[in-house]
Write a protein that holds these residues in place. Structure first.
Motif: not given
Length: 496
Positions: A265-270, A345-348, A352-358
């Motif tokens: 399910x599009x894993x590289x946008x995790x 406690x990371x939200x899995x 929204x997309x956070x570029x730094x987290x991605x």
């Protein structure tokens, strides 16, 4: 036999499907069994006997577990059944590795090493052993009734679309489909489209990137540019290879009336490793959760035990991939980050997309793929050293001479496709914390969905559907021509 071969495309598949639709419904499962055994025996006939023996073992133990007169007796039956499966997997997959390491210790202590005939790894054994174990445990738990029909059970274990490299199916999800399933032109068309999609991903993209990754990992003294190019190529190659196989398996299942669970399910946008394992190899991560993480205690016995269970689950999941220290370290790497994210406690399931987290997550995933791809620890260390030595971004002369413009163009196309499809999927259907019909999600540290169909497939809107399919057909034909021009097209996950 592999899906990406002319023998499969132009001989086995048309003959099988022709016989399948000419065959009366009551004989179709038998035809699936015969066809799957021929498919498997194409590799080696002798290992078909082992395959049949494992099937009979689990069929018999499933009935014994169900007919046990007490829970204690059922526990003994399931224990012996699972031990038999693990012993089979352990011998064929880990005997060489174990003896090699024992001999190193013996030689270091000044003793003569043991002699052991090299054990050949039967193709697909990791997948059909895991499916067999889940069957016995589900019968014991009462999650499914054991089948009295040996043909249906053997056909489930041998089902050729997923036999060699998954997805890891469970009998409880397919039991009803083996007794009654629908066939229609629309379903067959959906399956054919999905198969072509996977074929293009595998042959057109993954096979084109394979030499690029191989060149870079084979260099004795790679530059920083060589190392990063190699891991970027392998990161894309592995995804398109394995997700392409899963697409083909799901498509073939649809052509036969089955609907399998989604595997990617599009894993590289995790944006976290936890989210990554909810999107990557979903059938395996759900298996690890339900049959390893939860039995270990899940998150039910305190914080420390939760972290321990996450780490052990991924450590063993890594070892399942292969008998090599590299896979153990890769599993430990992911287990460590799952525990860290749980502690923080990371939200899995971000909205929204956070570029730094991605970017950080993608960086961690790629670091893991280095040791996953490396033949041994020396190669892994060589690549890591080059990646972070920053000794020059120019490619070495040997590498530059071997790489073609087409390979670089394919790499760009691959990441553009990943970005486009990933973003579209994220905003159309973001990963939810709970999947429909999924219970006990407190133990969902690894994955978010279990049942087939719980991960949505993005489909084009109606007025573009035929244009997309026409373009896919053109790419499929081009991929067949490419396949015919190359000598061999193995799937990366066949080695597991």
């Amino acid at each position: 036999m592999v899906f990406s071969s002319n023998v499969f495309l132009f001989l086995f598949l048309p003959i099988f499907l022709g016989l399948y639709y000419l065959c009366p419904n009551r004989f179709r499962n038998l035809l699936i069994l015969i066809g799957s055994y021929i498919f498997y025996a194409w590799w080696r006939v002798d290992f078909l006997l082992l395959f049949a023996a494992v099937t009979l073992w689990n069929y018999w133990f499933g009935l014994r577990i169900h007919r046990a007169e007490s829970r204690e007796q059922a526990q003994r039956w399931v224990l012996w059944g699972v031990v038999g499966n693990l012993a089979t997997l352990g011998y064929f997959k880990y005997a060489n590795f174990g003896m090699e390491n024992i001999n190193k210790v013996m030689e270091a202590a000044g003793f003569e090493p043991f002699l052991l005939t090299h054990v050949i790894l039967p193709i697909g054994i990791s997948f059909y052993i895991f499916q067999s174990i889940s069957y016995l445990i589900d019968v014991y738990r009462g999650d499914t009734q054991p089948t009295e029909n040996l043909i249906n059970f053997a056909a489930f274990i041998a089902l050729f679309p997923q036999l060699i490299a998954g997805p890891v199916l469970r009998y409880k999800d397919l039991a009803d489909q083996f007794t009654e399933r629908t066939h229609s032109v629309d379903k067959f068309s959906e399956g054919a489209t999905r198969f072509m999609q996977g074929f293009v991903k595998k042959v057109f993209i993954a096979d084109s990137l394979a030499p690029l990754a191989d060149y870079c990992f084979a260099l004795e003294n790679p530059s920083t540019g060589d190392a990063w190019l190699g891991i970027l190529a392998y990161t894309a190659q592995l995804y398109f290879d394995f997700s392409g196989y899963s697409d083909m398996a799901i498509g073939l299942g649809l052509m036969m009336g089955f609907r399998f669970m989604e595997n990617f399910n599009q894993p590289y946008i995790s944006q976290s490793i936890t989210e990554f394992w909810r999107r990557w190899h979903i059938s395996l991560s759900t298996w690890l959760r339900d049959y390893l993480y939860v039995p270990l205690g899940g998150n039910r016995h305190g914080t420390f035990n939760t972290y321990r269970n996450l780490f052990l689950t991924m450590l063993l999941g890594g070892f399942w991939h292969g008998a090599n220290w590299t896979f153990l370290i890769w599993g430990a790497w992911h287990g460590m980050w799952l525990a860290i994210e749980r502690a923080l406690g990371v939200n899995a399931a971000p909205r929204v997309i956070n570029p730094l987290k991605w970017a950080f997550t993608f960086f961690l995933v790629m670091l893991g793929w280095v040791i996953f791809r490396a033949e041994n620890l020396d190669v892994a260390w060589r690549m890591y050293s080059a990646m972070f030595s920053f000794n020059g971004w120019q490619l070495s002369e040997l590498n530059a001479a071997a790489i073609t413009d087409l390979q670089i163009a394919t790499l760009v196309i691959a990441y553009a496709t990943i970005a486009f499809c990933g973003l579209r999927q994220f905003y159309r259907n973001p990963l939810t914390t709970k999947a429909p019909g999924t219970a006990a999600m407190n133990d969902s540290d690894l994955v978010a969905s279990t049942g087939h169909g719980s991960v949505a497939v993005v489909r084009p809107i109606e007025h573009t559907r035929y244009l997309v399919r026409a373009a896919l057909l053109v790419l499929f034909c081009a991929s067949i021509l490419k396949l015919s021009a190359q000598s061999f097209s193995p799937f990366l996950y066949f080695q597991f």
